[in-house]
Design a protein around this motif. Sequence first.
Motif, PDB file in Angstrom:
ATOM      1  N   ASN A 183      11.172  -2.072   6.538  1.00 11.78           N
ATOM      2  CA  ASN A 183      12.366  -0.994   6.402  1.00 11.78           C
ATOM      3  C   ASN A 183      12.276   0.036   5.235  1.00 11.78           C
ATOM      4  OD1 ASN A 183      12.982  -2.830   4.502  1.00 11.78           O
ATOM      5  ND2 ASN A 183      14.948  -3.387   5.211  1.00 11.78           N
ATOM      6  N   ALA A 184      11.014  -0.213   4.462  1.00  8.60           N
ATOM      7  CA  ALA A 184      10.960   0.426   3.054  1.00  8.60           C
ATOM      8  C   ALA A 184      10.213   1.940   3.307  1.00  8.60           C
ATOM      9  CB  ALA A 184      10.221  -0.233   2.230  1.00  8.60           C
ATOM     10  N   GLU A 185      10.459   2.564   4.590  1.00 10.52           N
ATOM     11  CA  GLU A 185       9.551   3.691   4.697  1.00 10.52           C
ATOM     12  C   GLU A 185       9.949   4.792   3.556  1.00 10.52           C
ATOM     13  OE1 GLU A 185       6.888   5.775   6.253  1.00 10.52           O
ATOM     14  OE2 GLU A 185       7.328   3.980   7.342  1.00 10.52           O
ATOM     15  N   ALA A 186      10.998   4.870   3.172  1.00  9.48           N
ATOM     16  CA  ALA A 186      11.540   5.809   1.991  1.00  9.48           C
ATOM     17  C   ALA A 186      10.701   5.613   0.559  1.00  9.48           C
ATOM     18  CB  ALA A 186      12.767   5.758   1.514  1.00  9.48           C
ATOM     19  N   VAL A 187      10.408   4.218   0.563  1.00  8.46           N
ATOM     20  CA  VAL A 187       9.638   3.824  -0.868  1.00  8.46           C
ATOM     21  C   VAL A 187       8.160   4.256  -0.669  1.00  8.46           C
ATOM     22  CG1 VAL A 187       9.157   2.063  -2.293  1.00  8.46           C
ATOM     23  CG2 VAL A 187      11.475   2.189  -1.188  1.00  8.46           C
ATOM     24  N   ARG A 188       7.736   4.194   0.648  1.00  7.01           N
ATOM     25  CA  ARG A 188       6.513   4.290   0.938  1.00  7.01           C
ATOM     26  C   ARG A 188       6.374   6.033   0.847  1.00  7.01           C
ATOM     27  NH1 ARG A 188       6.825   0.005   4.270  1.00  7.01           N
ATOM     28  NH2 ARG A 188       7.357   0.934   5.952  1.00  7.01           N
ATOM     29  N   GLU A 189       7.245   6.518   1.440  1.00 10.19           N
ATOM     30  CA  GLU A 189       7.116   8.214   1.145  1.00 10.19           C
ATOM     31  C   GLU A 189       7.000   8.446  -0.596  1.00 10.19           C
ATOM     32  OE1 GLU A 189      10.277  10.196   2.878  1.00 10.19           O
ATOM     33  OE2 GLU A 189       9.565   9.270   4.783  1.00 10.19           O
ATOM     34  N   ALA A 190       7.807   7.683  -1.401  1.00  9.57           N
ATOM     35  CA  ALA A 190       7.851   8.015  -2.712  1.00  9.57           C
ATOM     36  C   ALA A 190       6.338   7.700  -3.377  1.00  9.57           C
ATOM     37  CB  ALA A 190       8.928   7.160  -3.440  1.00  9.57           C
ATOM     38  N   ALA A 191       6.004   6.518  -2.860  1.00 10.40           N
ATOM     39  CA  ALA A 191       4.576   5.978  -3.197  1.00 10.40           C
ATOM     40  C   ALA A 191       3.324   6.976  -3.013  1.00 10.40           C
ATOM     41  CB  ALA A 191       4.263   4.637  -2.825  1.00 10.40           C
ATOM     42  N   ASN A 192       3.748   7.529  -1.871  1.00  6.41           N
ATOM     43  CA  ASN A 192       2.499   8.802  -1.279  1.00  6.41           C
ATOM     44  C   ASN A 192       2.481   9.846  -2.472  1.00  6.41           C
ATOM     45  OD1 ASN A 192       0.942   9.217   0.699  1.00  6.41           O
ATOM     46  ND2 ASN A 192       2.225   9.676   2.089  1.00  6.41           N
ATOM     47  N   ILE A 193       3.672  10.235  -3.007  1.00  6.67           N
ATOM     48  CA  ILE A 193       3.477  11.337  -3.949  1.00  6.67           C
ATOM     49  C   ILE A 193       3.083  10.864  -5.235  1.00  6.67           C
ATOM     50  CG2 ILE A 193       5.212  12.762  -2.512  1.00  6.67           C
ATOM     51  CD1 ILE A 193       6.846  12.425  -5.254  1.00  6.67           C
ATOM     52  N   VAL A 194       2.819   9.744  -5.713  1.00  6.43           N
ATOM     53  CA  VAL A 194       2.638   9.337  -7.026  1.00  6.43           C
ATOM     54  C   VAL A 194       0.898   9.264  -7.218  1.00  6.43           C
ATOM     55  CG1 VAL A 194       2.949   7.572  -8.862  1.00  6.43           C
ATOM     56  CG2 VAL A 194       4.710   7.996  -7.227  1.00  6.43           C
ATOM     57  N   PRO A 195       0.537  10.057  -8.385  1.00  8.48           N
ATOM     58  CA  PRO A 195      -0.863  10.203  -8.411  1.00  8.48           C
ATOM     59  C   PRO A 195      -1.328   8.930  -8.877  1.00  8.48           C
ATOM     60  CG  PRO A 195       0.110  11.531  -9.937  1.00  8.48           C
ATOM     61  CD  PRO A 195       1.256  11.057  -8.971  1.00  8.48           C
ATOM     62  N   LEU A 196      -2.565   8.396  -8.798  1.00  8.79           N
ATOM     63  CA  LEU A 196      -3.175   7.154  -9.159  1.00  8.79           C
ATOM     64  C   LEU A 196      -2.995   7.047 -10.916  1.00  8.79           C
ATOM     65  CD1 LEU A 196      -5.938   6.399  -6.759  1.00  8.79           C
ATOM     66  CD2 LEU A 196      -3.556   5.760  -6.479  1.00  8.79           C
ATOM     67  N   ASP A 197      -2.924   7.995 -11.480  1.00 13.20           N
ATOM     68  CA  ASP A 197      -3.104   8.043 -12.840  1.00 13.20           C
ATOM     69  C   ASP A 197      -1.708   7.788 -13.507  1.00 13.20           C
ATOM     70  OD1 ASP A 197      -2.197  10.588 -12.473  1.00 13.20           O
ATOM     71  OD2 ASP A 197      -3.758  11.480 -13.592  1.00 13.20           O
ATOM     72  N   ARG A 198      -0.637   7.666 -12.847  1.00 14.74           N
ATOM     73  CA  ARG A 198       0.702   7.347 -12.801  1.00 14.74           C
ATOM     74  C   ARG A 198       1.231   6.179 -12.353  1.00 14.74           C
ATOM     75  NH1 ARG A 198       3.904  11.494 -14.572  1.00 14.74           N
ATOM     76  NH2 ARG A 198       2.611  13.196 -15.319  1.00 14.74           N
ATOM     77  N   LEU A 199       0.604   5.722 -11.272  1.00 16.66           N
ATOM     78  CA  LEU A 199       1.061   4.464 -10.469  1.00 16.66           C
ATOM     79  C   LEU A 199       0.472   3.050 -10.843  1.00 16.66           C
ATOM     80  CD1 LEU A 199       0.845   4.875  -6.917  1.00 16.66           C
ATOM     81  CD2 LEU A 199       0.197   2.839  -7.661  1.00 16.66           C
ATOM     82  N   MET A 200       1.436   2.150 -10.839  1.00 16.73           N
ATOM     83  CA  MET A 200       1.128   0.883 -11.421  1.00 16.73           C
ATOM     84  C   MET A 200       1.690  -0.136 -10.380  1.00 16.73           C
ATOM     85  SD  MET A 200       1.167   0.785 -15.370  1.00 16.73           S
ATOM     86  CE  MET A 200       2.789   1.207 -15.826  1.00 16.73           C
ATOM     87  N   LEU A 201       1.073  -1.279 -10.226  1.00 12.10           N
ATOM     88  CA  LEU A 201       1.604  -2.428  -9.345  1.00 12.10           C
ATOM     89  C   LEU A 201       2.147  -3.737 -10.082  1.00 12.10           C
ATOM     90  CD1 LEU A 201      -0.952  -2.523  -6.208  1.00 12.10           C
ATOM     91  CD2 LEU A 201       1.219  -1.392  -6.552  1.00 12.10           C
ATOM     92  N   GLU A 202       2.798  -4.280  -9.583  1.00 14.01           N
ATOM     93  CA  GLU A 202       3.355  -5.560 -10.032  1.00 14.01           C
ATOM     94  C   GLU A 202       4.103  -6.302  -9.074  1.00 14.01           C
ATOM     95  OE1 GLU A 202       7.674  -4.951 -11.269  1.00 14.01           O
ATOM     96  OE2 GLU A 202       7.287  -2.914 -11.147  1.00 14.01           O
TER      97      GLU A 202
END
Length: 259
Positions: A183-202
Amino acid sequence: MELIDTHCHLTFEELASDVDSVVERSRAAGVTSWITVETDTQQNRKAIELAGKFKNMYATVGIHPHEAGNVTAETIVELKKLAQNENVVAIGETGLDFHYDFSKHEDQRRLFARHLKIAAELNLPVIVHCREAFDDTMEILERHGCGVKRAVFHCFGGSAEQAKIVLDYGFYISFTGVVTFKNAEAVREAANIVPLDRLMLETDCPYMSPEPMRKQKINEPAFMTHTAGCLAELKQMHLADFAKAITATSKAFFALPDE
Ligand SMILES: [Zn+2]
Ligand SMILES: [Zn+2]
């Protein structure tokens, strides 16, 4: 593959009692570095000690907004002292949580501003916890965060629109296993616009187990590979390339040494 779990709570009871095996399983899965993030004075001390025991493990120090009501002048003095330990790579987690509302908003705001001041003075990045308090969080960052070099919105659960605002300010965004939820479609949409040089995982473990491990109550760093797989697919990349890119981002954010 060498991933960095940029936000785990390895001193929390659920993981601390078995931390050697947790670390071993994590390494075997390809998650080979950890930032254990802290939430109160007692945990801060434990984290520094734990980080000293394992290669590629680092600590942060902070007082969670949930604890904002219990903060005294001494708490802040000790926080600043602990932050200068060589194993500490960031200040946090800090921020605002108006979802659980465990402490008064005024206390949360004041404590968040104090963390930002310490981070600026010590030249450390900041881990921001923001839950149902987006506008207020941005306002405090704007007002008190000008000396802060880097900040990450951890466990991002906002919209693509909010992600864009965060990115426009120059901040980073970190995703947990939530991004794998059906049910996290909105979060995936957000992740889609984050470039890899600003994206981290936890992981934010012991909480937030990703799919397909969601039934497993206690999350652990090894499971972050599922989150990485989900986001690599979203970005239409090979997992190895995706991992390499975000590991470089995480190393730069926390100024981790190159081995
Ligand atoms: Zn948090
Ligand atoms: Zn956390």
